[in-house]
Enzyme design. Sequence first.
Site, short mmCIF file in Angstrom:
data_model
loop_
_atom_site.label_atom_id
_atom_site.label_comp_id
_atom_site.label_asym_id
_atom_site.label_seq_id
_atom_site.Cartn_x
_atom_site.Cartn_y
_atom_site.Cartn_z
N ARG A 108 0.88 -1.18 0.00
CA ARG A 108 0.00 0.00 0.00
C ARG A 108 0.91 1.22 0.00
NH1 ARG A 108 -5.34 1.43 3.42
NH2 ARG A 108 -6.07 -0.01 1.84
N HIS A 135 -7.12 0.61 -6.62
CA HIS A 135 -7.32 -0.24 -5.43
C HIS A 135 -7.98 -1.54 -5.93
CE1 HIS A 135 -7.64 -1.39 -1.38
NE2 HIS A 135 -8.49 -0.50 -0.90
N GLN A 138 -9.84 -4.12 -3.56
CA GLN A 138 -11.12 -3.59 -3.11
C GLN A 138 -12.21 -3.83 -4.15
OE1 GLN A 138 -12.05 -1.67 -0.15
NE2 GLN A 138 -14.00 -2.29 -1.03
N ASP A 229 -17.25 6.88 -1.78
CA ASP A 229 -15.98 6.78 -1.05
C ASP A 229 -15.69 8.17 -0.49
OD1 ASP A 229 -13.44 6.06 -0.12
OD2 ASP A 229 -12.50 6.03 -2.09
N CYS A 269 -16.46 1.61 0.32
CA CYS A 269 -15.29 0.77 0.61
C CYS A 269 -14.86 0.87 2.06
CB CYS A 269 -14.15 1.11 -0.33
SG CYS A 269 -13.69 2.85 -0.27
N ARG A 297 -13.71 -8.74 1.42
CA ARG A 297 -12.29 -8.49 1.14
C ARG A 297 -11.47 -9.75 1.47
NH1 ARG A 297 -10.31 -3.32 1.27
NH2 ARG A 297 -8.46 -4.37 0.46
N1 CP Z 1 -11.30 -0.21 2.16
C1 CP Z 1 -10.04 -0.25 2.63
O1 CP Z 1 -9.07 -0.46 1.89
O2 CP Z 1 -9.94 -0.04 3.97
P1 CP Z 1 -8.59 0.19 4.76
O3 CP Z 1 -8.00 1.49 4.30
O4 CP Z 1 -8.99 0.20 6.20
O5 CP Z 1 -7.66 -0.95 4.45
N1 NVA Z 2 -9.92 6.58 -1.73
C1 NVA Z 2 -9.55 6.17 -0.38
C2 NVA Z 2 -9.80 4.72 -0.21
C3 NVA Z 2 -9.55 4.21 1.18
C4 NVA Z 2 -9.76 2.73 1.28
C5 NVA Z 2 -8.10 6.55 -0.11
O1 NVA Z 2 -7.27 6.33 -0.99
O2 NVA Z 2 -7.81 7.02 0.97
#
Ligand code: CP
Ligand code: NVA
Length: 310
Positions: A108, A135, A138, A229, A269, A297
């Site tokens: 990440r 993502h 997701q 989101d 999400c 997930r």
């Molecule tokens: N939806 C998602 O990726 O959640 P987190 O940021 O908590 O991993």
């Molecule tokens: N768009 C958000 C998604 C979090 C799961 C971000 O990148 O923070």
Amino acid sequence: MKSKGKKKIPHLLSIKDLSRKEILDILCLAEDFKSRKLKKKRPLEGCSIGLIFQKPSNRTRVSFEVGIYDLGGNAIYLRPEDIQLGERESVADVAKVLTRYLDGIVVRTFKHEDLEELAENATIPVVNALSDLFHPCQVLADIFTVQEKIGLENVKIVFVGDGNNVCQSWLIGAAKLGLNFTAACPKGYYPKARIVKEAKKIAGKKAKNITVTQNVDEAVKNADVIYTDVWVSMGQEDETVERMSVFRPYQVNAKLLKKANPKALVMHCLPAHRGEEIASSVIDGPRSIVYDQAENRLHVQKAILTKLFS
Ligand code: CP
Ligand code: NVA
């Protein structure tokens, strides 16, 4: 799965890396994991997977750690302070060294290019656990959730809000499966034009099923799924004030829901900011499927890992 680098290594940086058949296989396998048909399957026996997280996480980190454990593997969580991708040492060196210890890397991070550089330099699979661009894990879980709840046939999915990493993965995922997908975003916050173009190209004859508009009221007409989101993604905190005002008309609330199909489901999400992109009454209401979506997930990532490591 598309292989990058000199050797044929399967990586998952974007849903683009998967063929339609591979996506359908993942959905099928996830169903088997969820129904516990595959509870004895341990494809990661003896494998160690590194989890490089440069941003916070609840769902992604925990579902990967639990999923790796369930599949017989060992997960090693690497905090932002540990690896400091591209700062403490080059991204290429991180990839080359981790390749010597691990069997896979889940990452990440901010810049999608860092993921690409890791994949170029690692001879083990690299999985995108969220970048500023995409993502994929997701959205594969989201597609599985839609299939589980209402099926994918003739379904109309409307993403309301920021044309961000989740929206951009939806564009590619919907295009791969020929789904009807609309992104309703304020001007200036559309998904990247090159990704919309790419999605339309992937969708081929179904390119007209992929649309982007500012008109949220029009977009949600006959929607079967309304997805939202956060308005401020991780790393965009400096833009909070401006974004709060621009996105206000794009809140998913009871009034907006009335304009959709009367049975429309609501997805997010998570993490959610109640009172911003979504009203509490909606996320906590009967149409919301956000916790099933979050649970999925785990099942879908187990399917992804099984595909990558088999
Ligand atoms: N939806 C998602 O990726 O959640 P987190 O940021 O908590 O991993
Ligand atoms: N768009 C958000 C998604 C979090 C799961 C971000 O990148 O923070």
